[in-house]
Design a protein around this motif. Structure first.
Motif, PDB file in Angstrom:
ATOM      1  N   GLU A 223     -60.120  43.733  19.244  1.00  0.00           N
ATOM      2  CA  GLU A 223     -61.538  43.500  19.486  1.00  0.00           C
ATOM      3  C   GLU A 223     -62.002  42.392  18.558  1.00  0.00           C
ATOM      4  N   PRO A 224     -62.946  41.558  18.978  1.00  0.00           N
ATOM      5  CA  PRO A 224     -63.374  40.415  18.149  1.00  0.00           C
ATOM      6  C   PRO A 224     -63.967  40.882  16.826  1.00  0.00           C
ATOM      7  N   ILE A 225     -63.575  40.229  15.751  1.00  0.00           N
ATOM      8  CA  ILE A 225     -64.089  40.590  14.429  1.00  0.00           C
ATOM      9  C   ILE A 225     -65.594  40.397  14.357  1.00  0.00           C
ATOM     10  N   LYS A 226     -66.096  39.370  15.020  1.00  0.00           N
ATOM     11  CA  LYS A 226     -67.520  39.074  14.930  1.00  0.00           C
ATOM     12  C   LYS A 226     -68.390  40.138  15.589  1.00  0.00           C
ATOM     13  N   SER A 227     -67.814  40.955  16.463  1.00  0.00           N
ATOM     14  CA  SER A 227     -68.605  41.967  17.161  1.00  0.00           C
ATOM     15  C   SER A 227     -68.538  43.334  16.495  1.00  0.00           C
ATOM     16  N   LEU A 228     -67.810  43.461  15.397  1.00  0.00           N
ATOM     17  CA  LEU A 228     -67.695  44.755  14.729  1.00  0.00           C
ATOM     18  C   LEU A 228     -69.033  45.154  14.111  1.00  0.00           C
ATOM     19  N   PRO A 229     -69.418  46.436  14.207  1.00  0.00           N
ATOM     20  CA  PRO A 229     -70.705  46.893  13.654  1.00  0.00           C
ATOM     21  C   PRO A 229     -70.610  47.167  12.157  1.00  0.00           C
ATOM     22  N   ILE A 230     -70.340  46.135  11.363  1.00  0.00           N
ATOM     23  CA  ILE A 230     -70.167  46.279   9.919  1.00  0.00           C
ATOM     24  C   ILE A 230     -70.968  45.191   9.220  1.00  0.00           C
ATOM     25  N   HIS A 231     -71.153  45.373   7.887  1.00  0.00           N
ATOM     26  CA  HIS A 231     -71.919  44.360   7.166  1.00  0.00           C
ATOM     27  C   HIS A 231     -71.044  43.138   6.865  1.00  0.00           C
ATOM     28  N   GLN A 232     -71.687  42.065   6.465  1.00  0.00           N
ATOM     29  CA  GLN A 232     -71.014  40.773   6.379  1.00  0.00           C
ATOM     30  C   GLN A 232     -69.903  40.749   5.337  1.00  0.00           C
ATOM     31  N   HIS A 233     -70.066  41.504   4.244  1.00  0.00           N
ATOM     32  CA  HIS A 233     -69.051  41.491   3.189  1.00  0.00           C
ATOM     33  C   HIS A 233     -67.724  42.048   3.710  1.00  0.00           C
ATOM     34  N   ALA A 234     -67.778  43.185   4.382  1.00  0.00           N
ATOM     35  CA  ALA A 234     -66.551  43.760   4.950  1.00  0.00           C
ATOM     36  C   ALA A 234     -65.978  42.859   6.031  1.00  0.00           C
ATOM     37  N   ARG A 235     -66.856  42.240   6.835  1.00  0.00           N
ATOM     38  CA  ARG A 235     -66.379  41.346   7.887  1.00  0.00           C
ATOM     39  C   ARG A 235     -65.616  40.158   7.293  1.00  0.00           C
ATOM     40  N   GLN A 236     -66.118  39.624   6.176  1.00  0.00           N
ATOM     41  CA  GLN A 236     -65.454  38.479   5.572  1.00  0.00           C
ATOM     42  C   GLN A 236     -64.114  38.872   4.962  1.00  0.00           C
ATOM     43  N   MET A 237     -64.023  40.081   4.408  1.00  0.00           N
ATOM     44  CA  MET A 237     -62.738  40.533   3.875  1.00  0.00           C
ATOM     45  C   MET A 237     -61.731  40.715   5.012  1.00  0.00           C
TER      46      MET A 237
ATOM     47  N   GLU B  51     -58.825  55.401  -3.755  1.00  0.00           N
ATOM     48  CA  GLU B  51     -60.215  55.535  -3.300  1.00  0.00           C
ATOM     49  C   GLU B  51     -60.820  54.135  -3.175  1.00  0.00           C
ATOM     50  N   TYR B  52     -61.589  53.935  -2.131  1.00  0.00           N
ATOM     51  CA  TYR B  52     -62.265  52.651  -1.951  1.00  0.00           C
ATOM     52  C   TYR B  52     -63.595  52.634  -2.685  1.00  0.00           C
ATOM     53  N   GLN B  53     -63.820  51.562  -3.429  1.00  0.00           N
ATOM     54  CA  GLN B  53     -65.144  51.305  -3.974  1.00  0.00           C
ATOM     55  C   GLN B  53     -65.995  50.638  -2.897  1.00  0.00           C
ATOM     56  N   LYS B  54     -67.297  50.645  -3.090  1.00  0.00           N
ATOM     57  CA  LYS B  54     -68.182  50.038  -2.102  1.00  0.00           C
ATOM     58  C   LYS B  54     -67.947  48.541  -1.963  1.00  0.00           C
ATOM     59  N   ARG B  55     -67.411  47.916  -3.002  1.00  0.00           N
ATOM     60  CA  ARG B  55     -67.168  46.472  -2.919  1.00  0.00           C
ATOM     61  C   ARG B  55     -65.912  46.153  -2.110  1.00  0.00           C
ATOM     62  N   GLY B  56     -65.237  47.191  -1.575  1.00  0.00           N
ATOM     63  CA  GLY B  56     -64.099  46.976  -0.700  1.00  0.00           C
ATOM     64  C   GLY B  56     -62.762  46.929  -1.392  1.00  0.00           C
ATOM     65  N   LEU B  57     -62.700  47.270  -2.673  1.00  0.00           N
ATOM     66  CA  LEU B  57     -61.458  47.258  -3.430  1.00  0.00           C
ATOM     67  C   LEU B  57     -61.034  48.689  -3.738  1.00  0.00           C
ATOM     68  N   VAL B  58     -59.743  48.942  -3.685  1.00  0.00           N
ATOM     69  CA  VAL B  58     -59.261  50.285  -3.995  1.00  0.00           C
ATOM     70  C   VAL B  58     -59.146  50.451  -5.506  1.00  0.00           C
ATOM     71  N   HIS B  59     -59.301  51.681  -5.958  1.00  0.00           N
ATOM     72  CA  HIS B  59     -58.907  52.044  -7.306  1.00  0.00           C
ATOM     73  C   HIS B  59     -58.187  53.379  -7.230  1.00  0.00           C
ATOM     74  N   PHE B  60     -57.448  53.694  -8.266  1.00  0.00           N
ATOM     75  CA  PHE B  60     -56.572  54.859  -8.235  1.00  0.00           C
ATOM     76  C   PHE B  60     -57.028  55.919  -9.229  1.00  0.00           C
ATOM     77  N   HIS B  61     -56.980  57.166  -8.774  1.00  0.00           N
ATOM     78  CA  HIS B  61     -57.137  58.318  -9.649  1.00  0.00           C
ATOM     79  C   HIS B  61     -55.777  58.996  -9.722  1.00  0.00           C
ATOM     80  N   ALA B  62     -55.317  59.281 -10.918  1.00  0.00           N
ATOM     81  CA  ALA B  62     -53.979  59.845 -11.083  1.00  0.00           C
ATOM     82  C   ALA B  62     -53.991  61.000 -12.069  1.00  0.00           C
ATOM     83  N   VAL B  63     -53.181  61.988 -11.787  1.00  0.00           N
ATOM     84  CA  VAL B  63     -52.881  63.064 -12.730  1.00  0.00           C
ATOM     85  C   VAL B  63     -51.521  62.747 -13.328  1.00  0.00           C
ATOM     86  N   ILE B  64     -51.454  62.600 -14.646  1.00  0.00           N
ATOM     87  CA  ILE B  64     -50.206  62.291 -15.340  1.00  0.00           C
ATOM     88  C   ILE B  64     -49.901  63.435 -16.307  1.00  0.00           C
TER      89      ILE B  64
END
Length: 492
Positions: free
Chosen positions: A361-375, A217-230
């Motif tokens: 498509e150019p990265i600079k033209s993507l309709p996303i916020h700056q944090h995701a664009r920089q990643m 699952e993606y967190q809003k900060r752009g990093l994945v974390h895992f949920h697992a059933v063990i």
């Protein structure tokens, strides 16, 4: 001879195309094809044929040619798991994932029902911090460190307080190696369990089997974390109970040790040496016996079979759009992201499609916020370093570097998605046999071995404009029926 239709007065292209379809030799078949897709957003268009013969008699049992269709092609569902791309097919994928997870928790689908008595845990593993980010409140309930109380819908939430000092390189590399880190975690989990119990790994493997299923699952900060059933099983899998000393407390302790010890070392002349490890915030919760309902908050106190299965299934159809990025690849396909193509002389020539950038498509033209664009920019830059070429990060830049499977499981956890699809296919064949019986046709001999040969070619994806109108009506009818069922106006 039928005169061609004069549709110049019809302004709408969709309506014009629908009228043309309605005047084909078999409009009922056109509508049947669209209805069979159950509202798929972007079906696959195929051209080809299939022939089924009886090898004993050489008789043709059945045959099919796409050329015989009114539109000259066969439409089939896209099967995309991502809800942002095809809600219809993603619901089927989510339902299959739900049954797969649920079977491993409470039995069914060829899994022994006694697994509900085995020790089971719902584990959440997160990424470390790569710099402070904006939050609603901190752990003490105080406002964000920037001094502002952010509302829940503030786009600034989970973005860096200081983008200039945020470790974007570390964040992208963590995403890129998250799948490998999970594999390392499962190895260390068994070692840690043996250490905690004071036995050798050989003795542990002879008496206990560790089964799992996980989803990213993606967190809003752009990093994945895992949920697992063990789950703990006996040596023969879900059919045998685990030994008495294999308890939830032992599982919880082993997870803690494995989280601490599992790590990867990434070395590069450009960025130095990086340690890929889990964050310090992880959770291990016991899954109780049978229950019902939906798990909407990972902090709730009770985890039941149905809630956990529903939670995992929901995130199995998500992509990175929750982190504010796009749900499509940014790689230029003609040059595979390299920016050049090789001519007859095998010399590299600049790609004419992307003008040498390698980007669709150019990265600079993507309709996303700056944090995701920089990643995305960071993933693109790292992907073109020689030492990271094997990661192909330009291909996964839209995923912010994550290139692993969104959902996976160990072999012995439960059934498989393929087995669930086989059951669905068998049901459809049974329905077809019932239709043959109603039509007065002889039933197929199940003891006869048939040979099927076929040849198919991909044409394109999507509907014709007129078919899109028919598909929209199908989606409306399905949604209306579901609403009536929820309101109890028609039988469920």
């Amino acid at each position: 001879m039928r005169r061609p239709l004069d549709l110049r007065h019809v302004i709408s292209p969709s309506v014009r195309d629908l009228i043309e379809l309605a005047n084909t030799h078999d409009f009922d078949r056109v509508t049947e094809q669209v209805r069979n897709l159950r509202g798929c957003t972007r079906p696959v268009n195929l051209h080809g044929w299939t022939v089924t013969t009886d090898p004993a008699t050489k008789d043709v049992v059945r045959s099919y040619r796409s050329e015989d269709e009114p539109s000259g092609r066969l439409l089939t569902t896209c099967g995309n798991r991502r809800a942002s791309r095809c809600p219809t097919c993603s619901r089927v994928y989510a339902a299959d994932t739900y049954h797969l997870i649920k079977a491993g928790l409470s039995g069914g689908k060829n899994v022994a029902e006694t697994v509900r008595g085995h020790p089971r845990a719902f584990v959440t593993l997160t990424a470390p911090s790569f710099g402070p980010v904006h939050r609603n409140t901190d752990r003490a309930g105080k406002p964000c460190r920037c001094g502002i109380h952010h509302p829940d819908d503030d786009p600034a939430l989970s973005t860096p307080l200081d983008p200039a000092t945020y470790d974007y390189t570390g964040a992208v590399l963590w995403n890129a190696h998250a799948g490998q880190l999970w594999a390392r975690f499962t190895t260390y989990l068994r070692r840690a369990l043996a250490e905690h119990l004071g036995i050798t790994q050989k003795a542990l493997n002879a008496a206990l089997r560790v089964s799992f299923a996980k989803v990213a699952e993606y967190q809003k900060r752009g990093l994945v974390h895992f949920h697992a059933v063990i789950r703990f099983d006996g040596p023969d899998g879900h059919t045998t109970p685990p030994p008495p000393w294999a308890t939830f407390d032992a599982l919880s302790a082993a997870v803690g040790l494995a989280v601490e010890r599992a790590r990867l070392i990434v070395a590069s002349d450009a960025i130095g040496e990086r340690v890929i490890a889990w964050g310090g915030r992880f959770k291990v919760d016991s899954i109780t016996a049978l229950g019902d309902g939906e798990l909407t908050d990972a902090r709730v106190a009770e985890y039941t079979d149905a809630k956990v299965a529903g939670y995992v299934a929901k995130y199995a159809t998500k992509n990175a759009e929750g982190a504010g990025t796009v749900d499509r690849t940014l790689m230029c396909h003609p040059c595979a992201g390299r920016g050049y193509v090789r001519g007859p002389s095998q010399l590299p020539n600049r790609c004419a499609d992307c003008h040498g950038t390698g980007q669709a498509e150019p990265i600079k033209s993507l309709p996303i916020h700056q944090h995701a664009r920089q990643m995305i920019r960071t993933a693109w830059a790292l992907g073109h370093l020689p030492e990271f070429a094997h990661l192909k990060l330009w291909k996964w830049a839209h995923m912010l570097g994550f290139r692993g499977h969104f959902s996976s499981k160990s072999r012995a956890y439960s059934t498989t998605l393929g087995a669930l699809r086989d059951v669905r296919r068998a049901w459809r064949l049974a329905q077809a046999e019932a239709a043959r019986a109603r039509a007065g046709l002889p039933a197929s001999d199940e003891h006869t071995t048939l040979v099927t040969t076929s040849s198919w070619t991909y044409l394109s994806s999507g509907y014709r404009p007129g078919e899109e109108l028919l598909a929209a009506q199908v989606r409306h009818d399905i949604a209306h029926t579901q609403r009536l069922k929820q309101e109890g106006l028609v039988p469920a």
